[in-house]
Design a protein around this motif. Structure first.
Motif, mmCIF file in Angstrom:
data_model
loop_
_atom_site.group_PDB
_atom_site.id
_atom_site.type_symbol
_atom_site.label_atom_id
_atom_site.label_comp_id
_atom_site.label_asym_id
_atom_site.label_seq_id
_atom_site.Cartn_x
_atom_site.Cartn_y
_atom_site.Cartn_z
ATOM 1 N N VAL A 147 0.816 -1.217 0.000
ATOM 2 C CA VAL A 147 0.000 0.000 0.000
ATOM 3 C C VAL A 147 0.852 1.270 0.000
ATOM 4 N N ARG A 148 2.148 1.112 -0.173
ATOM 5 C CA ARG A 148 3.063 2.262 -0.142
ATOM 6 C C ARG A 148 3.899 2.344 -1.423
ATOM 7 N N ARG A 149 3.325 1.904 -2.522
ATOM 8 C CA ARG A 149 4.045 1.918 -3.796
ATOM 9 C C ARG A 149 3.963 3.286 -4.447
ATOM 10 N N PRO A 150 4.941 3.617 -5.299
ATOM 11 C CA PRO A 150 6.095 2.799 -5.669
ATOM 12 C C PRO A 150 7.208 2.891 -4.620
ATOM 13 N N VAL A 151 8.122 1.940 -4.700
ATOM 14 C CA VAL A 151 9.303 1.969 -3.848
ATOM 15 C C VAL A 151 10.524 2.235 -4.712
ATOM 16 N N LYS A 152 11.544 2.815 -4.075
ATOM 17 C CA LYS A 152 12.798 3.097 -4.780
ATOM 18 C C LYS A 152 13.956 2.524 -3.978
ATOM 19 N N LEU A 153 14.810 1.768 -4.649
ATOM 20 C CA LEU A 153 15.975 1.190 -3.988
ATOM 21 C C LEU A 153 16.960 2.299 -3.608
ATOM 22 N N LEU A 154 17.312 2.343 -2.314
ATOM 23 C CA LEU A 154 18.256 3.348 -1.837
ATOM 24 C C LEU A 154 19.588 2.751 -1.409
ATOM 25 N N TYR A 155 19.578 1.469 -1.034
ATOM 26 C CA TYR A 155 20.773 0.884 -0.416
ATOM 27 C C TYR A 155 20.738 -0.628 -0.567
ATOM 28 N N GLN A 156 21.917 -1.225 -0.738
ATOM 29 C CA GLN A 156 22.010 -2.687 -0.742
ATOM 30 C C GLN A 156 23.386 -3.137 -0.294
ATOM 31 N N GLU A 157 23.436 -4.327 0.268
ATOM 32 C CA GLU A 157 24.685 -4.994 0.639
ATOM 33 C C GLU A 157 24.587 -6.429 0.142
ATOM 34 N N THR A 158 25.733 -7.010 -0.201
ATOM 35 C CA THR A 158 25.786 -8.378 -0.719
ATOM 36 C C THR A 158 26.545 -9.280 0.252
ATOM 37 N N PHE A 159 26.042 -10.494 0.422
ATOM 38 C CA PHE A 159 26.652 -11.469 1.331
ATOM 39 C C PHE A 159 26.782 -12.813 0.629
ATOM 40 N N GLU A 160 27.725 -13.625 1.091
ATOM 41 C CA GLU A 160 27.928 -14.953 0.524
ATOM 42 C C GLU A 160 26.941 -15.969 1.066
#
Length: 84
Positions: free
Chosen positions: A42-55
Motif C-alpha cells: 500500500v506504499r508503492r512505488p518503492v525506490k531502492l536506496l541501499y544494498q549490501e551483498t553477502f555470501e
C-alpha cells in the motif's frame, strides 16, 4: 553460488523498508507490482536506496536484523554513506 542481498527501499510515503532477497532487481519489481511485502503493498512505488551483498543467507539475515534495529536517522546515515 547465489548472492544474498539486504536492501533498503523508500516507499511512496517516505517510510523505509528493509528486506532480504537473492535477486534484487526481481524483488524491487515485485514490491512495485504490489506482490512484495504486505508493508510495501500500500506504499508503492518503492525506490531502492541501499544494498549490501553477502555470501551466505545467514550473514545476510543477521545484517537485515541489525539494520531493522536502527533508528530512521541511523538508517538514513547508512544510506547517505553508501554508494550503489
Amino acid at each position: 553460488m547465489a548472492n544474498h542481498y539486504i536492501y533498503i527501499v523508500r516507499c511512496k510515503d517516505a517510510s523505509l523498508y528493509t528486506g532480504y532477497t537473492t535477486d534484487i532487481d526481481a524483488r524491487i519489481a515485485k514490491h512495485n507490482e504490489g506482490k512484495g511485502a504486505k508493508y510495501t503493498k500500500v506504499r508503492r512505488p518503492v525506490k531502492l536506496l541501499y544494498q549490501e551483498t553477502f555470501e551466505t543467507k545467514s550473514e545476510a539475515l543477521k545484517r537485515e536484523y541489525a539494520i531493522k534495529q536502527l533508528s530512521r536517522k541511523d538508517k538514513l546515515q547508512l544510506i547517505k554513506g553508501a554508494l550503489i
